[in-house]
Design a protein around this motif. Structure first.
Motif, PDB file in Angstrom:
ATOM      1  N   THR B  50       4.988  21.670  -1.188  1.00 33.53           N
ATOM      2  CA  THR B  50       5.826  22.772  -1.641  1.00 33.53           C
ATOM      3  C   THR B  50       5.008  24.032  -1.439  1.00 33.53           C
ATOM      4  O   THR B  50       3.860  24.103  -1.873  1.00 33.53           O
ATOM      5  CB  THR B  50       6.150  22.614  -3.139  1.00 33.53           C
ATOM      6  N   ASN B  65       9.819  22.204   0.053  1.00 27.32           N
ATOM      7  CA  ASN B  65      10.511  23.461  -0.193  1.00 27.32           C
ATOM      8  C   ASN B  65       9.582  24.640   0.017  1.00 27.32           C
ATOM      9  O   ASN B  65       8.377  24.545  -0.193  1.00 27.32           O
ATOM     10  CB  ASN B  65      11.053  23.487  -1.630  1.00 27.32           C
ATOM     11  N   HIS B  67       9.096  28.587  -1.108  1.00 23.84           N
ATOM     12  CA  HIS B  67       9.528  29.652  -2.004  1.00 23.84           C
ATOM     13  C   HIS B  67       8.791  30.924  -1.637  1.00 23.84           C
ATOM     14  O   HIS B  67       7.564  30.940  -1.633  1.00 23.84           O
ATOM     15  CB  HIS B  67       9.175  29.316  -3.455  1.00 23.84           C
ATOM     16  N   GLY B  82      13.553  20.917   4.217  1.00 25.17           N
ATOM     17  CA  GLY B  82      13.369  21.330   2.832  1.00 25.17           C
ATOM     18  C   GLY B  82      14.164  22.595   2.603  1.00 25.17           C
ATOM     19  O   GLY B  82      14.703  23.188   3.528  1.00 25.17           O
ATOM     20  N   ASP B  83      14.203  23.025   1.338  1.00 23.44           N
ATOM     21  CA  ASP B  83      14.992  24.193   0.988  1.00 23.44           C
ATOM     22  C   ASP B  83      14.134  25.442   1.005  1.00 23.44           C
ATOM     23  O   ASP B  83      12.928  25.379   0.771  1.00 23.44           O
ATOM     24  CB  ASP B  83      15.604  24.017  -0.413  1.00 23.44           C
ATOM     25  N   ILE B  84      14.789  26.544   1.247  1.00 20.01           N
ATOM     26  CA  ILE B  84      14.075  27.814   1.317  1.00 20.01           C
ATOM     27  C   ILE B  84      14.653  28.768   0.284  1.00 20.01           C
ATOM     28  O   ILE B  84      15.862  28.997   0.256  1.00 20.01           O
ATOM     29  CB  ILE B  84      14.199  28.418   2.720  1.00 20.01           C
ATOM     30  N   GLY B  99      17.983  21.973   5.601  1.00 15.17           N
ATOM     31  CA  GLY B  99      17.799  22.240   4.182  1.00 15.17           C
ATOM     32  C   GLY B  99      18.727  23.351   3.753  1.00 15.17           C
ATOM     33  O   GLY B  99      19.625  23.761   4.473  1.00 15.17           O
ATOM     34  N   LYS B 100      18.456  23.848   2.587  1.00 11.23           N
ATOM     35  CA  LYS B 100      19.332  24.832   1.978  1.00 11.23           C
ATOM     36  C   LYS B 100      18.637  26.177   2.016  1.00 11.23           C
ATOM     37  O   LYS B 100      17.428  26.261   1.837  1.00 11.23           O
ATOM     38  CB  LYS B 100      19.547  24.396   0.522  1.00 11.23           C
TER      39      LYS B 100
END
Lengths: 104, 225
Positions: B50, B65, B67, B82-84, B99-100
């Motif tokens: 992450t 993810n 961030h 992964g999500d961003i 991902g989102k």
């Protein structure tokens, strides 16, 4: 110029393995394994078992060192741990507490 | 001594990388990266972590993810599973992502349309008596809050009506600054209700006459047709 540099202000907790040179100017807690030279710069704080070809310490290192070639403890350095190396230098002004085994 | 942290091509970190400063990753990281500063993931990097940072630029492979406090940019060569999460996200041509993407608070346009429809009827009733005026505040504050929260500027663009000019004053009316202005408009039309309520209802009146005409006309049409 080392290939892997941990700058001042950065903390790495865990295991750091490298095929190339490593320079620690920040904080490292865990284990450090390198196939080449490791430099612990002044101001660095390392609490790790170090395995490398050679180790140069100018900062603070708590942990055992196992070097295939040499270990140099420089002035201002503080080493608490055992040293296993073929060659060793402890500079005037260095601080060292540990055992030495040069029968590698 | 460099201020920049570099995890070289042959470097592998299994654990956490934390702190203040910029980090450039060309090797492998398994764990997590939490840094105040920028993180650049170079081509050839393999990250199973992450990643949290001020700014993130991804040109390598990331499973995890990402961030960004300020921004995240995926450039060509980026492969992210992964999500961003970042207020500003850029996905360049050639970047691969599964991902989102989440930039945070995004409000849909729907609540604004509802308020536009609700306004004309409430204004008509205001001119007749002062009582319905007390009813509309119950409607309006709920809608106004949703709109105020959701960017009054955007609502201006979408509705394009005179009523939009009122909305920016609505929050100020609540704060009490525009209360005197809207208060005078209010007295011209209807007997002033208690100021606390009146403050919320004041914004509509100036544009009310034109809208009312149209609303009445549409009512007549409906009645006639």
């Amino acid at each position: 110029m080392a290939s892997t540099i941990i700058a001042h202000g950065i903390t790495v907790e865990g295991e750091l393995t490298s095929e190339e040179e490593v320079e620690i100017a920040g904080t490292l807690k865990g284990r450090l394994i390198s196939k080449e030279a490791v430099t612990v710069s002044a101001g660095a704080l390392v609490e790790a078992e170090v395995t490398a070809a050679s180790v140069q310490i100018a900062g603070q290192l708590t942990g055992n060192i196992s070097a295939s070639e040499r270990v140099d403890i420089q002035a201002g350095a503080r080493l608490i741990g055992d040293v296993k190396a073929a060659r060793l230098t402890i500079a005037d002004g260095a601080n060292f507490k540990g055992n030495v085994d040069m029968d590698v | 001594m460099a201020e920049r942290t570099v995890i070289g091509t042959g470097g592998v970190v299994r654990g956490h990388v934390r702190g203040e400063g910029d980090v450039e990753i060309e090797g492998r990281v398994e764990g997590d990266v939490d840094v105040v500063g920028s993180v650049t993931i170079q081509p050839g990097a393999l990250i199973r972590a992450t990643v949290r940072a001020g700014r993130v630029v991804v040109r390598g492979a990331v499973v995890g993810n990402v961030h960004g406090e300020q921004s995240v940019a995926l450039e060509e060569g980026a492969r992210v599973v992964g999500d961003i999460f970042a207020p500003s996200i850029g996905v360049g041509r050639g970047a691969l992502l599964r991902g989102k993407l989440d930039t945070g608070n995004v409000v849909a346009v729907l609540p604004l349309e509802r308020e536009a429809e609700a306004k004309p009827p409430s204004k008509r009733t205001e001119t007749r008596t002062s009582r319905p005026a007390t009813v509309s505040p119950a409607l309006r504050p709920a809608q106004e809050t949703s709109i105020v929260g959701a960017r009054p500027e955007a609502s201006r663009a979408t509705l394009g009506r005179g009523s939009l000019i009122e909305r920016p004053s609505a929050p100020t009316a609540r704060s009490g600054n525009a209360s005197t202005l809207s208060g005078s408009a209010r007295t011209a039309l209807v007997e002033p209700p208690p100021l606390a309520h009146g403050a919320e209802m004041k914004p509509p009146p100036p544009i009310v006459p034109s809208l009312k005409k149209g609303a009445r006309g549409s009512l007549k049409k409906k009645a006639g047709g």
